[in-house]
Design a protein around this motif. Structure first.
Motif, PDB file in Angstrom:
ATOM      1  N   LEU A 119     -14.027   2.148   0.574  1.00 40.70           N
ATOM      2  CA  LEU A 119     -13.259   3.386   0.524  1.00 40.70           C
ATOM      3  C   LEU A 119     -12.208   3.260  -0.578  1.00 40.70           C
ATOM      4  CD1 LEU A 119     -12.640   3.917   4.355  1.00 40.70           C
ATOM      5  CD2 LEU A 119     -14.250   5.179   2.910  1.00 40.70           C
ATOM      6  N   PRO A 120     -12.312   4.056  -1.643  1.00 38.03           N
ATOM      7  CA  PRO A 120     -11.394   3.904  -2.777  1.00 38.03           C
ATOM      8  C   PRO A 120      -9.920   3.983  -2.387  1.00 38.03           C
ATOM      9  CG  PRO A 120     -13.179   5.389  -3.341  1.00 38.03           C
ATOM     10  CD  PRO A 120     -13.310   5.097  -1.879  1.00 38.03           C
ATOM     11  N   TYR A 121      -9.545   4.944  -1.534  1.00 39.68           N
ATOM     12  CA  TYR A 121      -8.134   5.083  -1.193  1.00 39.68           C
ATOM     13  C   TYR A 121      -7.640   3.893  -0.377  1.00 39.68           C
ATOM     14  CZ  TYR A 121      -3.678   6.926   0.289  1.00 39.68           C
ATOM     15  OH  TYR A 121      -2.346   7.081   0.517  1.00 39.68           O
ATOM     16  N   PHE A 122      -8.468   3.386   0.522  1.00 39.44           N
ATOM     17  CA  PHE A 122      -8.095   2.221   1.314  1.00 39.44           C
ATOM     18  C   PHE A 122      -7.829   1.031   0.399  1.00 39.44           C
ATOM     19  CE2 PHE A 122      -9.479  -1.508   3.973  1.00 39.44           C
ATOM     20  CZ  PHE A 122      -8.386  -1.509   4.823  1.00 39.44           C
ATOM     21  N   MET A 123      -8.702   0.805  -0.555  1.00 32.24           N
ATOM     22  CA  MET A 123      -8.521  -0.316  -1.478  1.00 32.24           C
ATOM     23  C   MET A 123      -7.281  -0.111  -2.351  1.00 32.24           C
ATOM     24  SD  MET A 123     -10.710  -2.301  -0.376  1.00 32.24           S
ATOM     25  CE  MET A 123     -10.438  -3.623  -1.528  1.00 32.24           C
ATOM     26  N   GLU A 124      -7.014   1.138  -2.708  1.00 31.38           N
ATOM     27  CA  GLU A 124      -5.818   1.444  -3.491  1.00 31.38           C
ATOM     28  C   GLU A 124      -4.563   1.116  -2.677  1.00 31.38           C
ATOM     29  OE1 GLU A 124      -3.679   5.540  -4.835  1.00 31.38           O
ATOM     30  OE2 GLU A 124      -5.819   5.370  -5.299  1.00 31.38           O
ATOM     31  N   VAL A 125      -4.572   1.504  -1.404  1.00 26.27           N
ATOM     32  CA  VAL A 125      -3.426   1.221  -0.526  1.00 26.27           C
ATOM     33  C   VAL A 125      -3.207  -0.282  -0.421  1.00 26.27           C
ATOM     34  CG1 VAL A 125      -2.661   1.300   1.883  1.00 26.27           C
ATOM     35  CG2 VAL A 125      -3.505   3.362   0.787  1.00 26.27           C
ATOM     36  N   LEU A 126      -4.293  -1.041  -0.250  1.00 22.08           N
ATOM     37  CA  LEU A 126      -4.173  -2.497  -0.144  1.00 22.08           C
ATOM     38  C   LEU A 126      -3.655  -3.114  -1.441  1.00 22.08           C
ATOM     39  CD1 LEU A 126      -7.373  -3.561   1.815  1.00 22.08           C
ATOM     40  CD2 LEU A 126      -5.049  -3.300   2.685  1.00 22.08           C
ATOM     41  N   SER A 127      -4.139  -2.620  -2.572  1.00 19.33           N
ATOM     42  CA  SER A 127      -3.759  -3.226  -3.850  1.00 19.33           C
ATOM     43  C   SER A 127      -2.347  -2.857  -4.296  1.00 19.33           C
ATOM     44  CB  SER A 127      -4.760  -2.850  -4.945  1.00 19.33           C
ATOM     45  OG  SER A 127      -4.684  -1.464  -5.216  1.00 19.33           O
ATOM     46  N   GLU A 128      -1.847  -1.732  -3.839  1.00 14.95           N
ATOM     47  CA  GLU A 128      -0.518  -1.292  -4.259  1.00 14.95           C
ATOM     48  C   GLU A 128       0.592  -1.746  -3.328  1.00 14.95           C
ATOM     49  OE1 GLU A 128      -0.431   2.853  -5.122  1.00 14.95           O
ATOM     50  OE2 GLU A 128      -1.962   2.694  -6.672  1.00 14.95           O
ATOM     51  N   LYS A 129       0.283  -2.631  -2.424  1.00 15.45           N
ATOM     52  CA  LYS A 129       1.287  -3.209  -1.529  1.00 15.45           C
ATOM     53  C   LYS A 129       2.027  -2.150  -0.708  1.00 15.45           C
ATOM     54  CE  LYS A 129       0.799  -7.402  -3.347  1.00 15.45           C
ATOM     55  NZ  LYS A 129      -0.570  -7.735  -3.362  1.00 15.45           N
ATOM     56  N   HIS A 130       1.271  -1.164  -0.235  1.00 18.81           N
ATOM     57  CA  HIS A 130       1.862  -0.181   0.685  1.00 18.81           C
ATOM     58  C   HIS A 130       2.215  -0.899   1.980  1.00 18.81           C
ATOM     59  CE1 HIS A 130       1.035   3.656  -1.453  1.00 18.81           C
ATOM     60  NE2 HIS A 130       0.141   2.906  -2.074  1.00 18.81           N
ATOM     61  N   ASP A 131       2.706  -0.170   2.932  1.00 12.59           N
ATOM     62  CA  ASP A 131       3.122  -0.790   4.187  1.00 12.59           C
ATOM     63  C   ASP A 131       1.975  -0.956   5.185  1.00 12.59           C
ATOM     64  OD1 ASP A 131       2.780   1.860   4.816  1.00 12.59           O
ATOM     65  OD2 ASP A 131       4.717   2.107   5.793  1.00 12.59           O
ATOM     66  N   PHE A 132       0.730  -0.878   4.719  1.00 13.94           N
ATOM     67  CA  PHE A 132      -0.416  -1.060   5.610  1.00 13.94           C
ATOM     68  C   PHE A 132      -0.428  -2.493   6.137  1.00 13.94           C
ATOM     69  CE2 PHE A 132      -4.733  -2.277   6.617  1.00 13.94           C
ATOM     70  CZ  PHE A 132      -5.141  -1.237   7.431  1.00 13.94           C
ATOM     71  N   LYS A 133      -0.626  -2.607   7.448  1.00 12.15           N
ATOM     72  CA  LYS A 133      -0.705  -3.923   8.074  1.00 12.15           C
ATOM     73  C   LYS A 133      -1.947  -3.979   8.947  1.00 12.15           C
ATOM     74  CE  LYS A 133       4.182  -4.797   8.146  1.00 12.15           C
ATOM     75  NZ  LYS A 133       5.408  -4.560   8.815  1.00 12.15           N
ATOM     76  N   PHE A 134      -2.679  -5.062   8.819  1.00 12.92           N
ATOM     77  CA  PHE A 134      -3.817  -5.280   9.698  1.00 12.92           C
ATOM     78  C   PHE A 134      -3.287  -5.579  11.099  1.00 12.92           C
ATOM     79  CE2 PHE A 134      -5.771  -6.053   5.581  1.00 12.92           C
ATOM     80  CZ  PHE A 134      -6.984  -5.387   5.721  1.00 12.92           C
ATOM     81  N   PRO A 135      -4.079  -5.284  12.125  1.00 11.79           N
ATOM     82  CA  PRO A 135      -3.627  -5.501  13.506  1.00 11.79           C
ATOM     83  C   PRO A 135      -3.370  -6.972  13.821  1.00 11.79           C
ATOM     84  CG  PRO A 135      -5.629  -4.184  13.464  1.00 11.79           C
ATOM     85  CD  PRO A 135      -5.401  -4.680  12.076  1.00 11.79           C
ATOM     86  N   GLU A 136      -2.364  -7.195  14.648  1.00 10.50           N
ATOM     87  CA  GLU A 136      -2.095  -8.536  15.164  1.00 10.50           C
ATOM     88  C   GLU A 136      -2.697  -8.615  16.561  1.00 10.50           C
ATOM     89  OE1 GLU A 136       1.981  -9.743  15.080  1.00 10.50           O
ATOM     90  OE2 GLU A 136       2.259  -9.006  13.036  1.00 10.50           O
ATOM     91  N   ILE A 137      -3.389  -9.702  16.822  1.00  8.57           N
ATOM     92  CA  ILE A 137      -3.984  -9.909  18.143  1.00  8.57           C
ATOM     93  C   ILE A 137      -3.077 -10.860  18.907  1.00  8.57           C
ATOM     94  CG2 ILE A 137      -6.040 -10.633  19.406  1.00  8.57           C
ATOM     95  CD1 ILE A 137      -6.362  -8.158  17.474  1.00  8.57           C
ATOM     96  N   THR A 138      -2.496 -10.346  19.985  1.00  6.47           N
ATOM     97  CA  THR A 138      -1.547 -11.123  20.787  1.00  6.47           C
ATOM     98  C   THR A 138      -1.884 -10.973  22.266  1.00  6.47           C
ATOM     99  OG1 THR A 138       0.020  -9.312  21.063  1.00  6.47           O
ATOM    100  CG2 THR A 138       0.282 -10.695  19.085  1.00  6.47           C
ATOM    101  N   GLU A 139      -1.213 -11.765  23.082  1.00  6.15           N
ATOM    102  CA  GLU A 139      -1.421 -11.710  24.534  1.00  6.15           C
ATOM    103  C   GLU A 139      -1.031 -10.357  25.116  1.00  6.15           C
ATOM    104  OE1 GLU A 139      -0.502 -14.890  27.122  1.00  6.15           O
ATOM    105  OE2 GLU A 139      -0.939 -16.406  25.606  1.00  6.15           O
ATOM    106  N   ASP A 140      -0.174  -9.621  24.435  1.00  6.62           N
ATOM    107  CA  ASP A 140       0.223  -8.291  24.917  1.00  6.62           C
ATOM    108  C   ASP A 140      -0.994  -7.382  25.119  1.00  6.62           C
ATOM    109  OD1 ASP A 140       2.817  -9.152  24.749  1.00  6.62           O
ATOM    110  OD2 ASP A 140       3.257  -8.073  22.891  1.00  6.62           O
ATOM    111  N   LEU A 141      -2.041  -7.600  24.338  1.00  7.43           N
ATOM    112  CA  LEU A 141      -3.244  -6.780  24.449  1.00  7.43           C
ATOM    113  C   LEU A 141      -4.004  -7.023  25.753  1.00  7.43           C
ATOM    114  CD1 LEU A 141      -4.653  -7.013  20.817  1.00  7.43           C
ATOM    115  CD2 LEU A 141      -3.594  -5.031  21.895  1.00  7.43           C
ATOM    116  N   LEU A 142      -3.654  -8.099  26.454  1.00  9.33           N
ATOM    117  CA  LEU A 142      -4.323  -8.404  27.720  1.00  9.33           C
ATOM    118  C   LEU A 142      -3.752  -7.625  28.901  1.00  9.33           C
ATOM    119  CD1 LEU A 142      -4.770 -12.261  27.337  1.00  9.33           C
ATOM    120  CD2 LEU A 142      -6.578 -10.530  27.290  1.00  9.33           C
TER     121      LEU A 142
END
Length: 138
Positions: free
Chosen positions: A27-50
């Motif tokens: 996805l061009p826009y997704f890759m643009e967001v990743l490359s431009e250091k936007h505030d996008f963060k991948f999910p963190e997997i923690t015990e809270d999800l349990l």
């Protein structure tokens, strides 16, 4: 003393990130967001999800949707389940479902897919009911 699950969660987190990149990396826009250091963060997997009935969602820029996900403990292992959806889909029959483990991920098909579709519907319904209760309490 509780078991330290940091290593397991780190592997799940990495495999989920790999799945997101596999599914969305073109996805061009997704890759643009990743490359431009936007505030996008991948999910963190923690015990809270349990926590019971806990489901999270990550919106993917350029996808018109994203991934709902929840964590389940299966014996001494953890499994992360993900539902890929888009506003462009006509209904939940168009959604894709994935199982993420420490060793990788797989797309669910057939009966496994149907079980997950029902589970995600159930989680969404519970979240909606919880939201309505909060509104009524206001």
């Amino acid at each position: 003393m509780t078991k330290d699950n940091t290593s397991s969660f780190s592997k799940l987190e990495q495999n989920f990130k790999d799945l997101l990149m596999e599914r969305c990396g073109r996805l061009p826009y997704f890759m643009e967001v990743l490359s431009e250091k936007h505030d996008f963060k991948f999910p963190e997997i923690t015990e809270d999800l349990l926590e019971p009935d806990t489901q999270c969602f990550i919106s993917i820029p350029g996808m018109f949707g994203g991934f709902a996900y929840y964590l389940e403990e299966m014996g001494d292992k953890f499994v992360l389940y993900a539902e890929q959806s888009s506003r462009m889909n006509h209904d939940s029959n168009d959604y894709l479902y994935f199982e993420i483990t420490e060793s990788g991920s797989k797309k669910l098909e057939g009966e496994e897919r149907e079980i997950m579709r029902k589970k995600f519907c159930e989680l969404a319904k519970k979240a909606h009911e919880k939201h309505l209760q909060k509104l009524k309490a206001m």
